[in-house]
Write an enzyme that holds these catalytic residues in place. Sequence first.
Site, short mmCIF file in Angstrom:
data_model
loop_
_atom_site.label_atom_id
_atom_site.label_comp_id
_atom_site.label_asym_id
_atom_site.label_seq_id
_atom_site.Cartn_x
_atom_site.Cartn_y
_atom_site.Cartn_z
N LYS A 83 0.85 -1.19 0.00
CA LYS A 83 0.00 0.00 0.00
C LYS A 83 0.89 1.24 0.00
O LYS A 83 1.75 1.41 0.88
CB LYS A 83 -0.88 -0.05 1.26
CG LYS A 83 -2.14 0.75 1.17
CD LYS A 83 -3.02 0.42 2.37
CE LYS A 83 -4.25 1.26 2.42
NZ LYS A 83 -4.96 1.09 3.70
C1 E4P Z 1 -8.11 2.31 3.66
O1 E4P Z 1 -7.48 1.41 3.19
C2 E4P Z 1 -7.90 2.92 4.97
O2 E4P Z 1 -7.23 1.99 5.77
C3 E4P Z 1 -9.18 3.22 5.70
O3 E4P Z 1 -10.31 2.80 4.97
C4 E4P Z 1 -9.26 4.60 6.22
O4 E4P Z 1 -10.48 4.73 6.92
P1 E4P Z 1 -10.77 5.91 7.96
O5 E4P Z 1 -11.07 7.15 7.20
O6 E4P Z 1 -11.98 5.42 8.71
O7 E4P Z 1 -9.55 6.03 8.81
#
Ligand code: E4P
Length: 217
Positions: free
Chosen positions: A87
């Site tokens: 990622k």
């Molecule tokens: C995506 O891969 C992120 O880990 C995640 O969805 C972020 O979510 P949040 O806005 O609830 O922190």
Amino acid sequence: MKFFIDTANLAQIQEANDLGILDGVTTNPTLMAKEGIKGTEAIAAHYKTICEMVDGPVSAEVLGTTFEGIVEEGKNLAAIHPNIVVKVPMIKDGIKAIKWFTDHGIKTNCTLVFSAGQAILAAKAGATFVSPFIGRIDDGSWDGVQLIEQIVNIYNTQGYMTEVLAASIRNPLHIVRCAEAGADVCTCPLSSILGLLKHPLTDIGLQQFLTDAKAMQ
Ligand code: E4P
């Protein structure tokens, strides 16, 4: 639409996996820190455990922000398990690194995406997944699902192969709307997945059936 769970919590991953509908896992540094995971070895061990629990892509986020740092970290993460997806944040060096990973057969998830332009760049670099954060967009009073629709439309028009992974899901309605918008994947907290089960008429109906079933015994 594939269902990923957005957590590093092993109990929650297990609970979602036991439902039989889980296709993968996404994590981020915030979610890992929440579980108290610290240090390179512990991080790698945690990702390995998740990969052994769930048969599907597991997104592991790099912590560096330079091209060289991202590539080095990504290579190490990818070596942990074949299901690891590296990622990478939507920054200039991130896009360069995604292209490098694409050329070297390493799967990527381009994260922190908030616009269609960013999603086009991620697709051009060959990202496996692009992650628009719809909940955070909604938090600012814009419409996150509208962005999903726009990206899906652009990717279909242009024939891009990158999968649209709706992230930052806050509730079950987000999941339904992302399915309508044509997202390839939705990564959700366990509470949002379980929220899909709920309907008061189901509860009332079941109660009636259970009562009537007694008359049949
Ligand atoms: C995506 O891969 C992120 O880990 C995640 O969805 C972020 O979510 P949040 O806005 O609830 O922190």
